[in-house]
Design a protein around this motif. Structure first.
Motif, PDB file in Angstrom:
ATOM      1  N   GLU A 199       0.824  -1.205   0.000  1.00 28.66           N
ATOM      2  CA  GLU A 199       0.000   0.000   0.000  1.00 28.66           C
ATOM      3  C   GLU A 199       0.861   1.259   0.000  1.00 28.66           C
ATOM      4  O   GLU A 199       0.546   2.238  -0.676  1.00 28.66           O
ATOM      5  N   LYS A 200       1.964   1.229   0.728  1.00 25.99           N
ATOM      6  CA  LYS A 200       2.859   2.381   0.766  1.00 25.99           C
ATOM      7  C   LYS A 200       3.491   2.610  -0.599  1.00 25.99           C
ATOM      8  O   LYS A 200       3.549   3.752  -1.091  1.00 25.99           O
ATOM      9  N   ALA A 201       3.948   1.531  -1.238  1.00 24.38           N
ATOM     10  CA  ALA A 201       4.562   1.655  -2.563  1.00 24.38           C
ATOM     11  C   ALA A 201       3.542   2.138  -3.588  1.00 24.38           C
ATOM     12  O   ALA A 201       3.832   3.016  -4.415  1.00 24.38           O
ATOM     13  N   LEU A 202       2.333   1.570  -3.548  1.00 22.88           N
ATOM     14  CA  LEU A 202       1.305   1.952  -4.509  1.00 22.88           C
ATOM     15  C   LEU A 202       0.875   3.393  -4.307  1.00 22.88           C
ATOM     16  O   LEU A 202       0.685   4.147  -5.283  1.00 22.88           O
ATOM     17  N   THR A 203       0.726   3.819  -3.071  1.00 22.37           N
ATOM     18  CA  THR A 203       0.362   5.214  -2.795  1.00 22.37           C
ATOM     19  C   THR A 203       1.400   6.167  -3.364  1.00 22.37           C
ATOM     20  O   THR A 203       1.069   7.215  -3.939  1.00 22.37           O
ATOM     21  N   HIS A 204       2.670   5.805  -3.227  1.00 25.46           N
ATOM     22  CA  HIS A 204       3.750   6.620  -3.778  1.00 25.46           C
ATOM     23  C   HIS A 204       3.632   6.723  -5.300  1.00 25.46           C
ATOM     24  O   HIS A 204       3.732   7.821  -5.876  1.00 25.46           O
ATOM     25  N   LEU A 205       3.382   5.589  -5.970  1.00 21.87           N
ATOM     26  CA  LEU A 205       3.276   5.581  -7.429  1.00 21.87           C
ATOM     27  C   LEU A 205       2.049   6.349  -7.911  1.00 21.87           C
ATOM     28  O   LEU A 205       2.096   7.056  -8.926  1.00 21.87           O
TER      29      LEU A 205
END
Length: 244
Positions: A44-50
């Protein structure tokens, strides 16, 4: 995100999520998390960043690349209404069939290689730190009848040049669709700072050379006996379009 923008990542997790979506064109959110093997929190953290960087779009749980390559245009000629727009992954089958239709006589060698690359990679759009690939398609009632493709290297020394291919199914030719596709590709390249486009055709394809010349292309060089077409050696005519 523009196709000329080289993606950068703050974390390895973000890079892995992006690479999976980029390689597959589109992917279910839960499938991506499974394949990159991240914890729910890390994913979720990686996707939010992208998502915040505009690299990826989330459409109801389906992840796709968020490339901004222009709008949808509608044209009418001789009673035929057609649309020119950026291609998306749902166009994959129609795009491959159209390229194969146009190159079926064995003389549009570059287009043949584009179709094979599409089939190998199983994705319409590519955008990574090595290359980008942009397609515009012409459609009638949702069916792909033509394309304009730009292959864009990300290497700094080559980032002002790109390869362009364009084609229209035989039954829809003679109505200016190819010219509109060419214009769309040229306009996009100019707006994004390119100084030269190139294409290569066998010397026996006189109609293709005339079409390119009529749209401002010029012969930049000839490679003797570069192709083998129907058992015969044929010269390659290397053509280019240079922006003022």
């Amino acid at each position: 995100m523009d196709a000329v923008e080289r993606p950068t990542f703050e974390t390895t997790a973000a890079m892995e999520v992006y690479q999976y979506v980029e390689r597959h064109g589109t992917a279910a959110r839960h499938r991506v998390r499974e394949m990159v093997d991240l914890s729910p929190e890390a994913f979720e953290k990686a996707l939010t960043h992208l998502l915040s960087k505009g690299y990826i779009e989330d459409d109801g749980g389906t992840l796709t690349l968020a490339l901004d390559v222009g709008s949808v245009e509608e044209h009418t000629t001789d009673g035929l209404t057609y649309t020119i727009r950026p291609a998306h992954n749902d166009d994959f089958e129609g795009l491959v069939q159209t390229i194969r239709n146009v190159s079926s006589d064995g003389t549009y060698v570059v287009a043949e290689s584009v179709a094979e690359q599409l089939l190998y990679e199983d994705a319409v759009t590519r955008h990574n730190t090595v290359e980008s690939r942009v397609f515009f398609v012409a459609t009638v009632d949702g069916e792909v009848i033509g394309w304009c493709h730009l292959d864009i290297p990300q290497l700094d020394k080559l980032r002002e040049t790109a390869q362009l291919t364009v084609g229209v199914r035989e039954e829809q030719r003679g109505q200016g669709i190819g010219s509109q596709l060419m214009k769309r590709g040229l306009d996009w390249a100019k707006a994004n700072g390119y100084r030269k486009l190139y294409n290569s055709v066998p010397a026996i394809t006189e109609n293709a050379m005339v079409f390119l010349e009529d749209h401002g292309w010029h012969t930049e060089g000839i490679r003797r006996n570069h192709y083998t077409v129907d058992g015969e050696q044929v010269d390659e005519v290397m053509m280019a379009y240079t922006f003022d």
